[in-house]
Design a protein around this motif. Sequence first.
Motif, PDB file in Angstrom:
ATOM      1  N   ALA A  46       0.843  -1.204   0.000  1.00 38.54           N
ATOM      2  CA  ALA A  46       0.000   0.000   0.000  1.00 38.54           C
ATOM      3  C   ALA A  46       0.874   1.249   0.000  1.00 38.54           C
ATOM      4  O   ALA A  46       0.566   2.236  -0.690  1.00 38.54           O
ATOM      5  N   VAL A  76       2.063   2.153  -3.377  1.00 40.00           N
ATOM      6  CA  VAL A  76       1.063   2.891  -4.154  1.00 40.00           C
ATOM      7  C   VAL A  76       1.147   4.370  -3.783  1.00 40.00           C
ATOM      8  O   VAL A  76       1.100   5.244  -4.645  1.00 40.00           O
ATOM      9  N   VAL A  88      -7.733   7.408  -9.328  1.00 38.10           N
ATOM     10  CA  VAL A  88      -7.039   6.136  -9.506  1.00 38.10           C
ATOM     11  C   VAL A  88      -6.590   5.921 -10.951  1.00 38.10           C
ATOM     12  O   VAL A  88      -6.272   4.811 -11.347  1.00 38.10           O
ATOM     13  N   GLU A  90      -1.043   3.364 -12.822  1.00 35.72           N
ATOM     14  CA  GLU A  90      -2.207   2.471 -12.913  1.00 35.72           C
ATOM     15  C   GLU A  90      -1.817   1.019 -12.690  1.00 35.72           C
ATOM     16  O   GLU A  90      -2.547   0.272 -12.041  1.00 35.72           O
ATOM     17  N   PHE A 112      -1.196   0.645  -8.924  1.00 31.43           N
ATOM     18  CA  PHE A 112      -2.479   0.640  -8.221  1.00 31.43           C
ATOM     19  C   PHE A 112      -3.193  -0.701  -8.408  1.00 31.43           C
ATOM     20  O   PHE A 112      -3.681  -1.299  -7.442  1.00 31.43           O
ATOM     21  N   ARG A 113      -3.247  -1.197  -9.657  1.00 30.57           N
ATOM     22  CA  ARG A 113      -3.930  -2.469  -9.921  1.00 30.57           C
ATOM     23  C   ARG A 113      -3.201  -3.641  -9.267  1.00 30.57           C
ATOM     24  O   ARG A 113      -3.826  -4.577  -8.777  1.00 30.57           O
ATOM     25  N   HIS A 166      -1.600  -3.622  -6.493  1.00 31.19           N
ATOM     26  CA  HIS A 166      -1.989  -3.622  -5.082  1.00 31.19           C
ATOM     27  C   HIS A 166      -3.426  -4.087  -4.909  1.00 31.19           C
ATOM     28  O   HIS A 166      -3.721  -4.892  -4.017  1.00 31.19           O
ATOM     29  N   GLN A 167      -4.323  -3.605  -5.739  1.00 31.19           N
ATOM     30  CA  GLN A 167      -5.720  -4.022  -5.628  1.00 31.19           C
ATOM     31  C   GLN A 167      -5.869  -5.529  -5.818  1.00 31.19           C
ATOM     32  O   GLN A 167      -6.646  -6.173  -5.113  1.00 31.19           O
ATOM     33  N   ASN A 168      -5.124  -6.082  -6.753  1.00 29.18           N
ATOM     34  CA  ASN A 168      -5.183  -7.530  -6.966  1.00 29.18           C
ATOM     35  C   ASN A 168      -4.678  -8.282  -5.736  1.00 29.18           C
ATOM     36  O   ASN A 168      -5.233  -9.322  -5.367  1.00 29.18           O
ATOM     37  N   CYS A 169      -3.641  -7.763  -5.091  1.00 33.13           N
ATOM     38  CA  CYS A 169      -3.146  -8.391  -3.860  1.00 33.13           C
ATOM     39  C   CYS A 169      -4.202  -8.308  -2.758  1.00 33.13           C
ATOM     40  O   CYS A 169      -4.407  -9.279  -2.013  1.00 33.13           O
ATOM     41  N   VAL A 170      -4.890  -7.170  -2.667  1.00 28.86           N
ATOM     42  CA  VAL A 170      -5.964  -7.013  -1.682  1.00 28.86           C
ATOM     43  C   VAL A 170      -7.090  -8.001  -1.962  1.00 28.86           C
ATOM     44  O   VAL A 170      -7.642  -8.609  -1.037  1.00 28.86           O
ATOM     45  N   GLU A 171      -7.420  -8.188  -3.225  1.00 26.54           N
ATOM     46  CA  GLU A 171      -8.510  -9.094  -3.604  1.00 26.54           C
ATOM     47  C   GLU A 171      -8.191 -10.546  -3.254  1.00 26.54           C
ATOM     48  O   GLU A 171      -9.078 -11.311  -2.885  1.00 26.54           O
TER      49      GLU A 171
END
Length: 140
Positions: free
Chosen positions: A24, A27, A41, A48, A51-52, A54-59
């Motif tokens: 995070a 990012v 975002v 981008e 950001f993506r 990190h979002q994929n890791c969060v998911e």
Amino acid sequence: MASDPPVLLAAVTLLSAFHMAFLARRVGWSRMAHKILPPVVSGPPEFERTFRAHQNCVEFYPLFLVTLWTCGTFSSEVVAAATGLLYMLARELYFNGYIRSTKKRLPGFFLTLAALLLLSVLAVAGIARGILDKYLYTHM
């Protein structure tokens, strides 16, 4: 008699939380480098992708935690913890690859899937063994 607390699972879980916080922060560094203020975002492709990534890791994180703890509880804490470390390495490879190019994320992605598959298979096997021991073999 109470069993020992699952210190290896707890240690890997805490380390993974620190790893997620570090991702995070990356990012945030990308936001500063590209002068992109929240809640925006979108921006240059480098931002981008960061950001993506990190979002994929969060998911994936909830799936990781559930399979880590289920495997460690019902199969092997040591194997679960070792696979958890492998998962974090895979996510780091994924993140770093994704920042460079979407195609470079694939080795880390496939290693992530392998770690999750191992945790899942061992978790299911451990639960099945527990169900058989508790409900089938004890009544024979």
